[in-house]
Enzyme design. Structure first.
Site, PDB file in Angstrom:
ATOM      1  N   ASP A  58       0.851  -1.200   0.000  1.00  0.00           N
ATOM      2  CA  ASP A  58       0.000   0.000   0.000  1.00  0.00           C
ATOM      3  C   ASP A  58       0.888   1.253   0.000  1.00  0.00           C
ATOM      4  O   ASP A  58       0.890   2.015   0.949  1.00  0.00           O
ATOM      5  CB  ASP A  58      -0.941  -0.006   1.220  1.00  0.00           C
ATOM      6  N   HIS A 109       9.713  -0.285   8.724  1.00  0.00           N
ATOM      7  CA  HIS A 109       8.821  -1.445   8.893  1.00  0.00           C
ATOM      8  C   HIS A 109       8.857  -2.390   7.687  1.00  0.00           C
ATOM      9  O   HIS A 109       9.180  -3.576   7.811  1.00  0.00           O
ATOM     10  CB  HIS A 109       7.377  -0.973   9.070  1.00  0.00           C
TER      11      HIS A 109
HETATM   12  C1  BDR Z   1       2.757  -0.512   8.708  1.00  0.00           C
HETATM   13  O1  BDR Z   1       1.638   0.366   8.535  1.00  0.00           O
HETATM   14  C2  BDR Z   1       1.858   1.237   7.457  1.00  0.00           C
HETATM   15  O2  BDR Z   1       1.636   2.558   7.861  1.00  0.00           O
HETATM   16  C3  BDR Z   1       3.284   1.051   7.023  1.00  0.00           C
HETATM   17  O3  BDR Z   1       3.417   1.180   5.621  1.00  0.00           O
HETATM   18  C4  BDR Z   1       3.639  -0.326   7.499  1.00  0.00           C
HETATM   19  O4  BDR Z   1       3.312  -1.296   6.524  1.00  0.00           O
HETATM   20  C5  BDR Z   1       3.437  -0.197  10.038  1.00  0.00           C
HETATM   21  O5  BDR Z   1       2.550  -0.392  11.095  1.00  0.00           O
HETATM   22 CA    CA Z   2       2.856  -0.695   4.186  1.00  0.00          CA
END
Ligand code: BDR
Ligand code: CA
Length: 303
Positions: free
Chosen positions: A8, A238
Site C-alpha cells: 500500500d 517497517h
Molecule cells: C505498517 O503500517 C503502514 O503505515 C506502514 O506502511 C507499514 O506497513 C506499520 O505499522
Molecule cells: Ca505498508
C-alpha cells in the site's frame, strides 16, 4: 528468490520496493496492491510510478478496495500524506494495472512457481485472505509468506494493542492466521528497532541522488509524524525490514506460536499468541543496526 510484494505505497513501502529492486538475492516479479496507507487506486498508481522510476517493467495487480465487512475506508493520510508519498501530490499515472486482480495474480503465480514463490505482505492482509479463499492450494503452493504486521509482545501503533496493517482488516488477518501458509511475522516487536534517521536519508540522497533523493523527499512528512507522535528522531523501516527478513533470516530471532487476532472491540487488531492455532514464526529480535546498514548499502547502488 522469487518475490511478490503485496503493498500500500506508502512511504516505507516505497523504501521496501526500492530495496527489493536493489537486492541481488531478490528476483522481484510483481506487485499487488491494497488499500491501507491510501485508497487502493492510489496504491496502484504509486506502485506503477515507483516501478517506472526504478526502471522495472513488472505487473501491478490491483487488489481489495475495502476491508472485510466494511463499506467505507479512511486511509492513514496523517502518516503518509494525502496521496501516500508525503508532500508529493502530483504523481503521474504510468501505464496500467494487470488484467488479473491481486488475488488471481497471487494464486496463479504461486501455482506457476510452486514451492518457489515468497510473498511479502506489507499492507492489510485482505488480498492474502482473498487468494486463500480463491484457491485452496494457494497456501501450499507458496514457499513462504512474510508479513509486516502485528505487535505480539509489544504495544501497538494505531491503538494501544494493534499494529496498523492488522488493524485495518482484522477479519482478514485472523482468517490468514487460522490456516496460515509457512509464515514469518515481522511486527513492531522488531520494526521499531530499525529506525532510519534524518542523517541516514541525507547519506542515501548524497550517494544516490535520484532514488535516494526521492526517498528523502517523500520521507520528510513521515519523519515529522514520528517526531510529533512518538518523539522519535527517525522512522521505522517497517516494510523494508520484512523484505530483508525474506532473505536474511540470521539477522532475526524468532519464536514459534499460533496467532489469533481480535476481530472486534477495544482490542481489534491485537495479535495474541494462541497455541491452539498452527504455528508461525514471530520475530522477537533483530540486528537493527545491521538492517539499517544493509538498507543503505543496497539502495545506494540505485542511481
Ligand atoms: C505498517 O503500517 C503502514 O503505515 C506502514 O506502511 C507499514 O506497513 C506499520 O505499522
Ligand atoms: Ca505498508
Amino acid at each position: 528468490m522469487k518475490l511478490i510484494i503485496d503493498t500500500d505505497p506508502g512511504i516505507d513501502d516505497a523504501m521496501a520496493i526500492a530495496y527489493a529492486a536493489a537486492a541481488p538475492e531478490i528476483d522481484l516479479i510483481g506487485l499487488t496492491t491494497i488499500f491501507g496507507n491510501t485508497h487502493v487506486h492510489q496504491s496502484s498508481r504509486n506502485a506503477r510510478y515507483l516501478l517506472h522510476r526504478l526502471g522495472l517493467d513488472l505487473p501491478v495487480a490491483e487488489g481489495a478496495h475495502l476491508p472485510y465487512g466494511a463499506d467505507t475506508y479512511q486511509p492513514s493520510d496523517f502518516v503518509h500524506g494525502p496521496e501516500g508519498f508525503g508532500d508529493l501530490t502530483d504523481i503521474p499515472q504510468i501505464g496500467a494495472n494487470h488484467d488479473l486482480s491481486a488475488a488471481e495474480y497471487l494464486a496463479e503465480t504461486a501455482r506457476q512457481h510452486k514451492g518457489e514463490l515468497v510473498v511479502c505482505a506489507i499492507g492489510p492482509l485482505t488480498n492474502i485472505a482473498d487468494a486463500m479463499r480463491l484457491d485452496p492450494e494457494f497456501a501450499g503452493n507458496l514457499k513462504r509468506l512474510v508479513i509486516m504486521g502485528g505487535a505480539v509482545y509489544c504495544p501497538g501503533n494505531i491503538t494501544a494493542q494493534a499494529e496498523a496493517n492488522i488493524y485495518h482488516d482484522a477479519l482478514a488477518a485472523d482468517e490468514v492466521f487460522a490456516t496460515p501458509p509457512e509464515t514469518v511475522l515481522v511486527g513492531l516487536d522488531v520494526t521499531l528497532k530499525t529506525l532510519y534517521a534524518p542523517g541516514d536519508f541525507e547519506a542515501l540522497a548524497s550517494i544516490s541522488p535520484d532514488m535516494g533523493g526521492f526517498l528523502r523527499q517523500i520521507s520528510q512528512f513521515y519523519l515529522n509524524f514520528y517526531k510529533q507522535a512518538g518523539g522519535l528522531d527517525g522512522c521505522g523501516l517497517h516494510d523494508s525490514t520484512a523484505v530483508i527478513a525474506c532473505t536474511h533470516e540470521p539477522m532475526f530471532e524468532t519464536v514459534e506460536t499460533g496467532i489469533r487476532v481480535d476481530r472486534h472491540g477495544d482490542g481489534m487488531g491485537a495479535t495474541r499468541p494462541d497455541t491452539s492455532r498452527p504455528p508461525v514464526r514471530v520475530c522477537t529480535g533483530v540486528d537493527g543496526a545491521g538492517v539499517v546498514r544493509l538498507f543503505t548499502d543496497r539502495v545506494t547502488t540505485l542511481r
